[in-house]
Design an enzyme around this catalytic site. Structure first.
Site, PDB file in Angstrom:
ATOM      1  N   ARG A 153       0.800  -1.227   0.000  1.00  0.00           N
ATOM      2  CA  ARG A 153       0.000   0.000   0.000  1.00  0.00           C
ATOM      3  C   ARG A 153       0.836   1.282   0.000  1.00  0.00           C
ATOM      4  O   ARG A 153       0.286   2.371  -0.076  1.00  0.00           O
ATOM      5  CB  ARG A 153      -0.955   0.000   1.202  1.00  0.00           C
ATOM      6  CG  ARG A 153      -2.177  -0.877   0.961  1.00  0.00           C
ATOM      7  CD  ARG A 153      -3.191  -0.707   2.066  1.00  0.00           C
ATOM      8  NE  ARG A 153      -2.779  -1.408   3.279  1.00  0.00           N
ATOM      9  CZ  ARG A 153      -3.114  -1.025   4.511  1.00  0.00           C
ATOM     10  NH1 ARG A 153      -3.834   0.055   4.707  1.00  0.00           N
ATOM     11  NH2 ARG A 153      -2.716  -1.727   5.564  1.00  0.00           N
TER      12      ARG A 153
ATOM     13  N   GLU B 131      -5.920 -13.999  15.095  1.00  0.00           N
ATOM     14  CA  GLU B 131      -5.849 -13.012  14.019  1.00  0.00           C
ATOM     15  C   GLU B 131      -7.245 -12.627  13.554  1.00  0.00           C
ATOM     16  O   GLU B 131      -8.156 -13.462  13.545  1.00  0.00           O
ATOM     17  CB  GLU B 131      -5.036 -13.574  12.842  1.00  0.00           C
ATOM     18  CG  GLU B 131      -3.562 -13.733  13.150  1.00  0.00           C
ATOM     19  CD  GLU B 131      -2.917 -12.431  13.597  1.00  0.00           C
ATOM     20  OE1 GLU B 131      -3.012 -11.423  12.869  1.00  0.00           O
ATOM     21  OE2 GLU B 131      -2.322 -12.406  14.695  1.00  0.00           O
TER      22      GLU B 131
HETATM   23  C1  UD1 Z   1       0.661  -8.751  12.740  1.00  0.00           C
HETATM   24  C2  UD1 Z   1       0.182  -9.675  13.850  1.00  0.00           C
HETATM   25  C3  UD1 Z   1      -1.113  -9.144  14.465  1.00  0.00           C
HETATM   26  C4  UD1 Z   1      -0.919  -7.714  14.955  1.00  0.00           C
HETATM   27  C5  UD1 Z   1      -0.392  -6.858  13.827  1.00  0.00           C
HETATM   28  C6  UD1 Z   1      -0.011  -5.497  14.358  1.00  0.00           C
HETATM   29  C7  UD1 Z   1       0.878 -11.915  13.179  1.00  0.00           C
HETATM   30  C8  UD1 Z   1       0.450 -13.205  12.591  1.00  0.00           C
HETATM   31  N1  UD1 Z   1      -0.056 -10.979  13.271  1.00  0.00           N
HETATM   32  O1  UD1 Z   1      -0.303  -8.795  11.709  1.00  0.00           O
HETATM   33  O2  UD1 Z   1      -1.512  -9.957  15.547  1.00  0.00           O
HETATM   34  O3  UD1 Z   1      -2.158  -7.223  15.437  1.00  0.00           O
HETATM   35  O4  UD1 Z   1       0.806  -7.422  13.268  1.00  0.00           O
HETATM   36  O5  UD1 Z   1       0.325  -4.672  13.268  1.00  0.00           O
HETATM   37  O6  UD1 Z   1       2.015 -11.769  13.575  1.00  0.00           O
HETATM   38  N2  UD1 Z   1       7.006  -9.602   8.187  1.00  0.00           N
HETATM   39  C9  UD1 Z   1       8.134 -10.269   7.766  1.00  0.00           C
HETATM   40  N3  UD1 Z   1       8.002 -11.437   7.107  1.00  0.00           N
HETATM   41  C10 UD1 Z   1       6.804 -11.998   6.859  1.00  0.00           C
HETATM   42  C11 UD1 Z   1       5.654 -11.332   7.281  1.00  0.00           C
HETATM   43  C12 UD1 Z   1       5.772 -10.138   7.952  1.00  0.00           C
HETATM   44  O7  UD1 Z   1       9.252  -9.787   7.967  1.00  0.00           O
HETATM   45  O8  UD1 Z   1       6.775 -13.077   6.256  1.00  0.00           O
HETATM   46  C13 UD1 Z   1       7.145  -8.332   8.896  1.00  0.00           C
HETATM   47  C14 UD1 Z   1       6.531  -7.157   8.140  1.00  0.00           C
HETATM   48  O9  UD1 Z   1       7.499  -6.544   7.331  1.00  0.00           O
HETATM   49  C15 UD1 Z   1       6.070  -6.260   9.276  1.00  0.00           C
HETATM   50  C16 UD1 Z   1       5.756  -7.228  10.408  1.00  0.00           C
HETATM   51  O10 UD1 Z   1       6.439  -8.410  10.108  1.00  0.00           O
HETATM   52  O11 UD1 Z   1       7.111  -5.406   9.716  1.00  0.00           O
HETATM   53  C17 UD1 Z   1       4.259  -7.467  10.546  1.00  0.00           C
HETATM   54  O12 UD1 Z   1       3.758  -8.000   9.362  1.00  0.00           O
HETATM   55  P1  UD1 Z   1       2.322  -7.655   8.849  1.00  0.00           P
HETATM   56  O13 UD1 Z   1       2.077  -8.380   7.599  1.00  0.00           O
HETATM   57  O14 UD1 Z   1       2.128  -6.191   8.870  1.00  0.00           O
HETATM   58  O15 UD1 Z   1       1.449  -8.326  10.033  1.00  0.00           O
HETATM   59  P2  UD1 Z   1      -0.094  -8.252  10.199  1.00  0.00           P
HETATM   60  O16 UD1 Z   1      -0.718  -9.246   9.311  1.00  0.00           O
HETATM   61  O17 UD1 Z   1      -0.526  -6.859  10.126  1.00  0.00           O
END
Ligand code: UD1
Ligand code: CA
Length: 458
Positions: free
Chosen positions: A17, A154
């Site tokens: 986004r 989640e």
């Molecule tokens: C995550 C949490 C959720 C929380 C939310 C807060 C999980 C499963 N869920 O959800 O409970 O309320 O954050 O914002 O953890 N990232 C990686 N590798 C990946 C996936 C993500 O490095 O494979 C990093 C992203 O760059 C980011 C962070 O982890 O900095 C969170 O990832 P994001 O996809 O935003 O998590 P949410 O689905 O929003």
């Protein structure tokens, strides 16, 4: 500080986004990548090591950030937050505590990070949670009737009842490192998003009899993530507001704290006044009683006590002494060093030059590669011609010299002590001390000369 203690920063996500080719964590906040802010805070805790999980954008992230103290861990494909932490496991010291942060949540404070790790050293799992009026999209904190945390569910996996919970997971947590491997090995991706959720370890901790304790941040901005340009702009303002508050607490007068941008470090003496719309970049030092007028840009500059900088001035890599009057509309370029009581006025550009005490360059001049002595007066429209098309040359103007308006000083050239240069001169050879030097065609008057008149038509 608690030791040994690892910091893991998750920064592999794509940030769709943001609508940008730049990896999300490299988008600048206060002039620096948001990840750099988080790294600064993490470093201030003096951890054993900092691991950053990167992925989207590839080597761009480590290259832009640098940092020899960072362990970069590639997560080539992003299969969720649990999968991200799995990649780090081989690099973690087995004992002590691991603090997990998000690279796109840049404003978390050291106090909050400390509070989380202080819980985890007691062999507990620490979660940073907040209550939100609109919790949609976030993982919900599920508690039992006594308030004990049971799990995180989640949003996409939550039923209608669970979705009414307003306490959400911020994503930040700390845990005993020796427990991590076991929990991570049991994660599955059998969920709505087909991802390995780090949040699934909460229920595992509960099952293993590890207490889960929640902490709340002191400020809401600490948990705000950046997913769009609008959120980035919002965080920028929150951060700038915090910087402005800190400056005002130190006694700086900000005519409007909402219209200040500090992209670096700003150090102020006593009774400093800053008008609206100013931008400070790099390291800027303002001495006692300095005032900066509206809409100035100051980058890597030192300003001496009592100096006034009037509106719309642009100063880069310059040193300004005490009691100067600068601007409005002054441009000081790299290598400019002004001593005390110097006046530099509107539409004056100075580059790579030293100007000594009490000298005045008040209007419409270019002074480049020059050494200007004390009490020199440089008239309006004076130009140092420092560049011959191939090389740059120096101009030396000694103490008490007076340069008449609209003079060109063709470098290399020296104007001696107390010399006067007549207005409109082009000076190509040294002007001796104490004498009047000028180069000007003689003025003449043609008496009785008539202006042509327009021929009448027809
Ligand atoms: C995550 C949490 C959720 C929380 C939310 C807060 C999980 C499963 N869920 O959800 O409970 O309320 O954050 O914002 O953890 N990232 C990686 N590798 C990946 C996936 C993500 O490095 O494979 C990093 C992203 O760059 C980011 C962070 O982890 O900095 C969170 O990832 P994001 O996809 O935003 O998590 P949410 O689905 O929003
Ligand atoms: Ca998110």
């Amino acid at each position: 500080m608690i030791s040994p203690f690892n910091v893991v920063i998750l920064a592999a996500g794509r940030g769709t986004r943001m609508m940008s080719d730049l990896p999300k964590v490299l988008h600048p906040l206060a002039g620096r990548p948001m990840l750099a802010h988080l790294l600064d805070t993490a470093r201030s805790l003096d951890p054993l090591q900092i691991c950053v999980v990167y992925g989207y954008g590839g080597e761009q992230v480590p290259q832009a950030i640098g940092g020899t103290d960072i362990t970069w861990v590639l997560q080539a494909e992003q299969h969720g937050t649990g999968h991200a932490v799995q990649q780090v496991l081989p690099y973690l010291a087995g004992s002590g505590v691991t603090l997990i942060l998000y690279g796109d949540v840049p404003l978390t404070t050291a106090d909050t990070m400390r509070a989380l790790t202080a819980v985890a050293v007691q062999d507990k799992l620490a979660l940073l949670t907040v209550n939100m009026d609109d919790p949609s999209g976030y993982g919900r904190i599920v508690r039992d009737a006594c308030g004990k945390v049971l799990a995180i569910v989640e949003h996409k996996d939550a039923d209608a009842q669970t979705r009414t919970i307003t306490e959400v997971n911020t994503g930040l947590m700390a845990l005993p490192t020796h427990r991590l491997a076991g929990w991570l090995s049991r994660l599955s991706n059998d969920n709505a998003q087909g991802e390995y959720y780090l949040t699934d370890i909460i229920a595992m901790a509960v099952a293993d009899g590890v207490a889960v304790q929640t902490c709340q941040p002191a400020h809401h901005r600490e948990i705000l993530g950046v997913n769009s340009k609008a959120q980035l702009a919002q965080l920028e303002r929150l951060h700038q507001h915090e910087v402005a508050n800190r400056l005002m607490m130190q006694g700086v007068t900000l005519l409007d704290p909402a219209r200040l941008d500090v992209r670096g470090s700003l150090h102020c003496g006593r009774d400093v006044m800053i008008d609206v719309g100013c931008v400070f970049e790099g390291r800027v030092e303002l001495g006692n009683n300095v005032s900066v007028g509206a809409h100035c840009v100051l980058q890597n500059v030192r300003i001496g006590a009592g100096t006034q900088i009037a509106a719309f001035s642009h100063l880069v890599d310059a040193t300004v002494g005490t009691d100067n009057h600068i601007g409005p509309f002054t441009r000081l370029r790299p290598g400019t060093v002004l001593a005390a009581d110097v006046h530099v006025g509107n539409f004056v550009e100075i580059k790579n030059s030293q100007v000594d005490d009490g000298s005045k360059i008040n209007h419409l001049s270019y002074v480049g590669d020059s050494t200007v002595g004390k009490q020199v007066n440089i008239g309006a429209g004076t130009i140092t011609c420092n560049y011959d098309g191939a090389n740059k040359h120096r101009t030396v103007i000694e103490d008490n010299a007076f340069i008449g308006s609209d003079t060109q000083l063709v470098a290399p050239v020296t104007v001696g002590k107390g010399a006067t240069i007549g207005a409109g001169s082009t000076i190509t050879r040294d002007a001796p001390a104490g004498e009047l030097t000028l180069s000007r065609s003689k003025q003449l008057t043609i008496t009785g000369w008539q202006r042509p008149v327009k021929k009448s038509k027809g």
